[in-house]
Scaffold this active site. Structure first.
Site, short mmCIF file in Angstrom:
data_model
loop_
_atom_site.label_atom_id
_atom_site.label_comp_id
_atom_site.label_asym_id
_atom_site.label_seq_id
_atom_site.Cartn_x
_atom_site.Cartn_y
_atom_site.Cartn_z
N LYS A 290 -34.69 52.85 -79.63
CA LYS A 290 -34.20 52.48 -78.68
C LYS A 290 -33.94 53.44 -77.18
O LYS A 290 -34.32 54.46 -77.65
CB LYS A 290 -32.68 52.40 -79.22
CG LYS A 290 -31.76 51.43 -78.64
CD LYS A 290 -32.16 50.10 -79.00
CE LYS A 290 -30.99 49.14 -78.73
NZ LYS A 290 -31.10 47.85 -79.46
N1 GLU Z 1 -32.67 44.66 -77.93
C1 GLU Z 1 -32.98 43.50 -78.93
C2 GLU Z 1 -32.35 44.12 -80.48
O1 GLU Z 1 -31.69 45.05 -80.24
C3 GLU Z 1 -34.52 43.23 -79.10
C4 GLU Z 1 -35.45 44.42 -79.40
C5 GLU Z 1 -36.82 44.03 -79.15
O2 GLU Z 1 -37.19 42.84 -79.15
O3 GLU Z 1 -37.74 44.88 -79.30
O4 GLU Z 1 -32.70 43.66 -81.43
#
Ligand code: GLU
Length: 418
Positions: free
Chosen positions: A111
């Site tokens: 993240k």
């Molecule tokens: N931000 C989204 C999540 O928390 C998608 C992450 C992604 O597609 O890599 O799942």
């Protein structure tokens, strides 16, 4: 007991994980390995911002936390928000490891984000900021290394800039980021995927709990990308979306809000307030509405010690990441509320990100119906795995989901031997 809401997010994450690890026979070294991040990067992003007619230099802070990559390249979103902190990003990176393992796609977890309010920047400033952030992260990104995606306050345009900036020094690499515009190799259906996935899981859970969806009364907090598409799909499935909200407040209609009209209203006015045929309701009152299903689809920690006792819904679907603190989770479960955890409920987004990555690598796009059909196959399988384990061991859905995810990750770590 008082809960510190500033650190609820990472505290709760550690608590849920520890709870699940108690059911697995892990030694101290294995626990440490699963809890620690593989790599944490903090970068400085200088940017001249125009304020009151003159430019002022600001130095923003950006992060990327790579938690675990035993099952595949690091994967996870980037958020641009004034509250972004390293501890929060660290917890969310870990959550991505469990989410990708649970839906069984070949990725690890990561993240990232920048501590900034993007609404205060011009389009040009936002582009420069994104490109500088990409330059700083480029050494650790890559289609087989780490693949960012949209998250809170980031969107396909921002992903397009990341793709372009990265490709300047690495050649045409669409698979370095997902959630791109369809014209640039983004997957059909990626925009709707998280919300539609939430609706799909809600439908499955309602049927298991014998809540007829066509009579169900649903309240949704958050009307961004996730909340709006979940609301749209659920209303198409026949449910009554009695209340929806955004950061400015909510709207309520006992017969169900017209979601298409709400989407148009937000596009024209930038907020839900004033939507015809609805009454105003605060975000706090929305959470406490008497309804069958409550879907927190905004930020983390919105259901906490202070308001958990007021929740009346029988079923809570975590469309946001970590919307319920661990103390609130305990309280709700004591009251008999069923909670579908984030790593299952909102996994449709990263699942379609995986499909986008596959389509980019193969240079072979799929149509929307194939994308949604396959997404439902992946979500269905994860849902059934969690339900089976929860019935067999008489555990709540979150602990079951974590147990499965941790087990799969540990197995990959052990087989690889690092
Ligand atoms: N931000 C989204 C999540 O928390 C998608 C992450 C992604 O597609 O890599 O799942």
């Amino acid at each position: 007991m008082q809960e510190n809401l500033n650190c609820c997010c990472h505290d709760s994450q550690a608590h849920f994980l520890t709870q699940a690890m108690q059911h697995l026979d892990l030694n101290a070294a294995q626990r440490k390995l699963l809890l620690q991040s593989f790599r944490e990067i903090t970068v400085q992003i200088p940017l001249e911002v125009r304020q009151g007619g003159k430019k002022t230099l600001h130095t923003f802070t950006g992060y990327r936390v790579q938690h675990n990559h035993a099952r595949g390249p690091f994967k996870g979103g980037l958020r641009f928000h004034p509250e972004v902190k390293l501890e929060e990003i660290r917890a969310l990176a870990q959550l991505m490891t469990w989410k990708t393992a649970l839906v069984d796609i070949p990725f690890g977890g990561a993240k990232g984000g920048i501590t900034i309010d993007p609404a205060k920047l011009t389009e040009n400033e936002l582009e420069t900021l994104t490109r500088r952030f990409t330059q700083k992260l480029a050494p650790v990104l890559g289609e087989h290394e780490d693949i960012p995606a949209p998250d809170v306050n980031t969107n396909p345009q921002i992903m397009a800039w990341i793709f372009d900036e990265y490709s300047k020094s690495h050649g045409h690499t669409p698979a370095v980021v997902t959630g791109k515009p369809v014209e640039l190799g983004g997957s059909e259906g990626r925009l709707e995927a998280t919300g539609f996935g939430v609706a799909f899981i809600t439908g499955r859970m309602c049927s298991d709990l014998s809540i007829p969806l066509k009579q169900a009364r649903i309240a949704i907090q958050g009307f961004g990308n996730v909340g709006s598409y979940a609301a749209l799909r659920l209303s198409e499935m026949g449910a009554h979306i009695v209340a929806i909200s955004d950061v400015f407040g909510g709207v309520y209609c006992k017969d169900g809000v017209d979601i298409w009209a709400a989407m148009r209203h937000v596009q024209e006015n930038g907020r839900l307030q004033g939507l015809k045929g609805t009454k105003e309701i605060s975000n706090e009152a929305l959470l406490a509405l008497p309804c069958d299903v409550l879907i927190p689809a905004a930020m983390e920690g919105v259901i906490n010690c202070n308001n958990a006792d007021a929740i009346q819904a029988r079923l809570v679907i975590e469309a946001a990441n970590m919307p319920i603190t661990h103390m609130a989770d305990d309280k709700l479960r004591t009251h008999g509320t069923v909670i579908v955890p984030d790593i299952l409920a909102n996994a449709g987004g990263v699942t379609v990100s995986y499909f986008e990555w596959v389509q980019n690598i193969q240079r072979f796009p799929w149509d929307k119906s194939k994308v949604f059909k396959r997404m439902e196959t992946y979500l269905s399988r994860a849902y059934e795995d969690v339900r089976e384990l929860s019935r067999r061991k008489r555990m709540d859905l979150r602990t079951s989901a974590y147990e499965l995810a941790v087990q799969r990750t540990l197995q990959a770590v052990t087989l690889r031997g690092f």
